[in-house]
Design a protein around this motif. Structure first.
Motif, PDB file in Angstrom:
ATOM      1  N   TYR A   1      -8.523  -9.663  -1.166  1.00 58.39           N
ATOM      2  CA  TYR A   1      -8.381  -8.679  -0.101  1.00 58.39           C
ATOM      3  C   TYR A   1      -9.653  -8.590   0.728  1.00 58.39           C
ATOM      4  O   TYR A   1     -10.767  -8.599   0.201  1.00 58.39           O
ATOM      5  N   ALA A   2      -9.482  -8.506   2.010  1.00 60.31           N
ATOM      6  CA  ALA A   2     -10.564  -8.190   2.934  1.00 60.31           C
ATOM      7  C   ALA A   2     -10.005  -7.235   3.974  1.00 60.31           C
ATOM      8  O   ALA A   2      -8.827  -7.306   4.331  1.00 60.31           O
ATOM      9  N   ASP A   3     -10.847  -6.350   4.452  1.00 62.15           N
ATOM     10  CA  ASP A   3     -10.404  -5.327   5.405  1.00 62.15           C
ATOM     11  C   ASP A   3     -10.273  -5.931   6.803  1.00 62.15           C
ATOM     12  O   ASP A   3     -11.023  -5.617   7.733  1.00 62.15           O
ATOM     13  N   THR A   4      -9.318  -6.830   6.930  1.00 62.88           N
ATOM     14  CA  THR A   4      -9.065  -7.515   8.197  1.00 62.88           C
ATOM     15  C   THR A   4      -7.574  -7.462   8.486  1.00 62.88           C
ATOM     16  O   THR A   4      -6.753  -7.326   7.586  1.00 62.88           O
ATOM     17  N   HIS A   5      -7.229  -7.610   9.752  1.00 61.23           N
ATOM     18  CA  HIS A   5      -5.830  -7.607  10.163  1.00 61.23           C
ATOM     19  C   HIS A   5      -5.286  -9.029  10.200  1.00 61.23           C
ATOM     20  O   HIS A   5      -6.030  -9.990  10.416  1.00 61.23           O
ATOM     21  N   ARG A   6      -3.969  -9.143  10.010  1.00 60.53           N
ATOM     22  CA  ARG A   6      -3.306 -10.434  10.046  1.00 60.53           C
ATOM     23  C   ARG A   6      -2.118 -10.398  10.989  1.00 60.53           C
ATOM     24  O   ARG A   6      -1.449  -9.369  11.124  1.00 60.53           O
ATOM     25  N   ALA A   7      -1.848 -11.543  11.580  1.00 56.26           N
ATOM     26  CA  ALA A   7      -0.715 -11.651  12.497  1.00 56.26           C
ATOM     27  C   ALA A   7       0.521 -12.204  11.812  1.00 56.26           C
ATOM     28  O   ALA A   7       1.631 -12.082  12.334  1.00 56.26           O
ATOM     29  N   GLN A   8       0.372 -12.799  10.634  1.00 59.59           N
ATOM     30  CA  GLN A   8       1.534 -13.342   9.926  1.00 59.59           C
ATOM     31  C   GLN A   8       1.239 -13.422   8.428  1.00 59.59           C
ATOM     32  O   GLN A   8       0.073 -13.410   8.005  1.00 59.59           O
ATOM     33  N   ARG A   9       2.312 -13.504   7.654  1.00 58.31           N
ATOM     34  CA  ARG A   9       2.212 -13.649   6.204  1.00 58.31           C
ATOM     35  C   ARG A   9       3.257 -14.648   5.751  1.00 58.31           C
ATOM     36  O   ARG A   9       4.420 -14.572   6.156  1.00 58.31           O
ATOM     37  N   THR A  10       2.863 -15.547   4.892  1.00 56.04           N
ATOM     38  CA  THR A  10       3.790 -16.526   4.344  1.00 56.04           C
ATOM     39  C   THR A  10       4.498 -15.919   3.132  1.00 56.04           C
ATOM     40  O   THR A  10       3.834 -15.351   2.254  1.00 56.04           O
ATOM     41  N   PRO A  11       5.840 -15.992   3.062  1.00 54.67           N
ATOM     42  CA  PRO A  11       6.525 -15.492   1.860  1.00 54.67           C
ATOM     43  C   PRO A  11       5.947 -16.119   0.592  1.00 54.67           C
ATOM     44  O   PRO A  11       5.654 -17.318   0.555  1.00 54.67           O
ATOM     45  N   GLY A  12       5.772 -15.285  -0.424  1.00 56.60           N
ATOM     46  CA  GLY A  12       5.172 -15.740  -1.671  1.00 56.60           C
ATOM     47  C   GLY A  12       3.694 -15.445  -1.767  1.00 56.60           C
ATOM     48  O   GLY A  12       3.072 -15.707  -2.799  1.00 56.60           O
ATOM     49  N   THR A  13       3.111 -14.872  -0.691  1.00 57.34           N
ATOM     50  CA  THR A  13       1.694 -14.523  -0.717  1.00 57.34           C
ATOM     51  C   THR A  13       1.518 -13.016  -0.802  1.00 57.34           C
ATOM     52  O   THR A  13       2.331 -12.240  -0.296  1.00 57.34           O
ATOM     53  N   LEU A  14       0.443 -12.621  -1.443  1.00 53.63           N
ATOM     54  CA  LEU A  14       0.153 -11.214  -1.660  1.00 53.63           C
ATOM     55  C   LEU A  14      -1.359 -11.067  -1.722  1.00 53.63           C
ATOM     56  O   LEU A  14      -2.026 -11.770  -2.483  1.00 53.63           O
ATOM     57  N   ARG A  15      -1.896 -10.204  -0.900  1.00 56.84           N
ATOM     58  CA  ARG A  15      -3.325  -9.921  -1.013  1.00 56.84           C
ATOM     59  C   ARG A  15      -3.544  -8.907  -2.136  1.00 56.84           C
ATOM     60  O   ARG A  15      -2.757  -7.964  -2.291  1.00 56.84           O
ATOM     61  N   CYS A  16      -4.599  -9.090  -2.907  1.00 54.40           N
ATOM     62  CA  CYS A  16      -4.850  -8.239  -4.071  1.00 54.40           C
ATOM     63  C   CYS A  16      -6.206  -7.564  -3.951  1.00 54.40           C
ATOM     64  O   CYS A  16      -7.238  -8.228  -3.815  1.00 54.40           O
ATOM     65  N   LEU A  17      -6.170  -6.226  -3.990  1.00 50.91           N
ATOM     66  CA  LEU A  17      -7.371  -5.422  -4.112  1.00 50.91           C
ATOM     67  C   LEU A  17      -7.462  -5.062  -5.591  1.00 50.91           C
ATOM     68  O   LEU A  17      -6.737  -4.195  -6.069  1.00 50.91           O
ATOM     69  N   PRO A  18      -8.314  -5.740  -6.353  1.00 49.33           N
ATOM     70  CA  PRO A  18      -8.217  -5.665  -7.812  1.00 49.33           C
ATOM     71  C   PRO A  18      -8.719  -4.356  -8.405  1.00 49.33           C
ATOM     72  O   PRO A  18      -9.772  -3.847  -8.034  1.00 49.33           O
ATOM     73  N   VAL A  19      -7.914  -3.815  -9.301  1.00 46.17           N
ATOM     74  CA  VAL A  19      -8.298  -2.709 -10.167  1.00 46.17           C
ATOM     75  C   VAL A  19      -7.957  -3.171 -11.584  1.00 46.17           C
ATOM     76  O   VAL A  19      -6.794  -3.446 -11.874  1.00 46.17           O
ATOM     77  N   PRO A  20      -8.929  -3.305 -12.472  1.00 43.77           N
ATOM     78  CA  PRO A  20      -8.659  -3.904 -13.783  1.00 43.77           C
ATOM     79  C   PRO A  20      -7.955  -2.951 -14.750  1.00 43.77           C
ATOM     80  O   PRO A  20      -8.242  -1.742 -14.776  1.00 43.77           O
ATOM     81  N   LEU A  21      -7.025  -3.501 -15.509  1.00 42.13           N
ATOM     82  CA  LEU A  21      -6.433  -2.757 -16.615  1.00 42.13           C
ATOM     83  C   LEU A  21      -7.512  -2.384 -17.625  1.00 42.13           C
ATOM     84  O   LEU A  21      -8.517  -3.084 -17.775  1.00 42.13           O
ATOM     85  N   ARG A  22      -7.290  -1.290 -18.335  1.00 42.16           N
ATOM     86  CA  ARG A  22      -8.217  -0.921 -19.407  1.00 42.16           C
ATOM     87  C   ARG A  22      -7.990  -1.778 -20.643  1.00 42.16           C
ATOM     88  O   ARG A  22      -8.931  -2.170 -21.316  1.00 42.16           O
ATOM     89  N   VAL A  23      -6.708  -2.038 -20.947  1.00 42.73           N
ATOM     90  CA  VAL A  23      -6.333  -2.934 -22.044  1.00 42.73           C
ATOM     91  C   VAL A  23      -5.153  -3.776 -21.562  1.00 42.73           C
ATOM     92  O   VAL A  23      -4.465  -3.398 -20.611  1.00 42.73           O
ATOM     93  N   ALA A  24      -4.925  -4.910 -22.197  1.00 39.98           N
ATOM     94  CA  ALA A  24      -3.798  -5.760 -21.811  1.00 39.98           C
ATOM     95  C   ALA A  24      -2.498  -4.974 -21.936  1.00 39.98           C
ATOM     96  O   ALA A  24      -2.301  -4.213 -22.892  1.00 39.98           O
ATOM     97  N   ALA A  25      -1.597  -5.170 -20.969  1.00 39.12           N
ATOM     98  CA  ALA A  25      -0.319  -4.459 -20.959  1.00 39.12           C
ATOM     99  C   ALA A  25       0.784  -5.369 -21.479  1.00 39.12           C
ATOM    100  O   ALA A  25       0.882  -6.534 -21.090  1.00 39.12           O
ATOM    101  N   ALA A  26       1.600  -4.822 -22.372  1.00 44.82           N
ATOM    102  CA  ALA A  26       2.765  -5.540 -22.890  1.00 44.82           C
ATOM    103  C   ALA A  26       4.015  -4.934 -22.293  1.00 44.82           C
ATOM    104  O   ALA A  26       4.184  -3.703 -22.310  1.00 44.82           O
ATOM    105  N   PRO A  27       4.917  -5.732 -21.720  1.00 48.50           N
ATOM    106  CA  PRO A  27       6.127  -5.188 -21.114  1.00 48.50           C
ATOM    107  C   PRO A  27       6.898  -4.295 -22.077  1.00 48.50           C
ATOM    108  O   PRO A  27       7.159  -4.670 -23.216  1.00 48.50           O
ATOM    109  N   GLY A  28       7.245  -3.102 -21.605  1.00 42.29           N
ATOM    110  CA  GLY A  28       8.047  -2.183 -22.395  1.00 42.29           C
ATOM    111  C   GLY A  28       7.280  -1.350 -23.396  1.00 42.29           C
ATOM    112  O   GLY A  28       7.859  -0.494 -24.063  1.00 42.29           O
TER     113      GLY A  28
END
Length: 325
Positions: A57-84
């Motif tokens: 992630y960067a605090d910049t604007h974009r004119a387009q996004r390709t499907p399948g892409t996602l910008r990530c502003l990371p916040v770390p988990l405290r412990v590994a998460a298990a589904p459910g």
């Protein structure tokens, strides 16, 4: 430029991370920014069978996004998460993602916020006072808010939100109803573009109190509040009995309903439009939408969760941001 939509993944053991990567795989016209643990999103993409490209992630604007892409502003988990499998140690992670997203919206970094579901019980188990997204953002922004759910053909706002049923009557006051209806009308005008909203307000008691024989809240509280607003030119009907107010002929008349408590109006809306309905927080100085469902712990990790409500919530956030701009 594309609107910048902040996304929070909600409870890490629930379906929220999978919903975010499913949204990223769509061609929705927005710069999607996930405020979440990056490895959590990568594992969700594997479970979903999606080829996900995470970008810094960067605090910049974009004119387009390709499907399948996602910008990530990371916040770390405290412990590994298990589904459910809920873990209270990750409750502070959830709160940190919400705080970062809200603060970013407040300073104009993001054009809107869309939230995946959280598990309120595990946050409480961690010793953190938390009754829901709506209340959290209201406190963060230091303003009065209203919870409203919307689906095609029906909008339902709430006079009270996440309260035990036994405490609802005392929580309904003339001052509170007037404040809630003012926010509702203001945001229907400003955010939804409805010039003169026509509202229906439900009674609290069966048959709207039956002229006081089934409770006096209508006579003592609701009717005077509505009368005061009508004197100012507000277009409001009610209080109407909740068991007949949602008949199709009546629904066609109104731009929104105000229900007195959570389970009075929302079962009707979700029965009509579950999966297509969106939770909107009115009254905030920025735009926030969310899904109409919970964390679905039983589905987490299976790649089978339906992302339609998150997609609808994101599209509404885009539409509201465009109208605001």
């Amino acid at each position: 430029m594309l609107p910048r939509i902040a996304l929070t993944a909600g409870e890490p053991a629930g379906i929220g991370p999978e919903l975010l990567v499913a949204l990223a795989a769509s061609d929705i016209a927005a710069d999607l920014i996930a405020i979440a643990d990056a490895d959590l999103l990568r594992r969700a993409a594997v479970a979903r069978g999606i080829a996900l490209t995470l970008e810094d992630y960067a605090d910049t604007h974009r004119a387009q996004r390709t499907p399948g892409t996602l910008r990530c502003l990371p916040v770390p988990l405290r412990v590994a998460a298990a589904p459910g499998r809920l873990d209270p140690r990750n409750a502070t992670y959830v709160i940190d993602t919400l705080a970062r997203a809200a603060d970013g919206c407040a300073r104009g970094e993001f054009d809107a916020l869309v939230t995946a579901p959280v598990q309120k019980s595990v946050i409480a188990d961690a010793g953190i006072p938390f009754t829901g997204h709506t209340e959290f953002f209201a406190e963060r922004a230091q303003c009065d808010v209203v919870m409203m759910l919307a689906t095609p053909g029906l909008r339902v706002a709430l006079a009270t939100t996440h309260l035990p049923l036994s405490t609802v009557p005392a929580a309904i006051t003339r001052t509170g109803l007037v404040r809630t209806l003012r926010i509702l009308v203001h945001d229907l005008r400003e955010k939804f573009g409805i010039a003169q909203p026509h509202l229906c307000v439900l009674g609290l008691n069966p048959h709207a109190g039956e002229s006081g024989h089934l409770g006096r809240e209508e006579i003592d509280t609701i009717v005077p509040a509505l009368a005061a607003l009508r004197a100012e030119g507000f277009d409001i009907d009610g209080p109407l009995p909740a068991d007949t107010a949602f008949l199709p002929a009546l629904r066609a008349r109104y731009d929104a309903y105000l229900a007195m408590y959570h389970d009075q109006g929302l079962p009707v809306l979700k029965a009509l439009g579950f999966g297509d309905s969106v939770n909107v927080t009115l009254g905030l100085p920025w735009i926030r939408t969310s899904v109409d469902h919970g964390t679905a712990l039983d589905l987490a990790g299976r790649g089978a969760a339906d992302a339609s409500s998150l997609i609808a919530a994101t599209q509404l956030a885009i539409d509201l941001a465009a109208r605001r701009a």
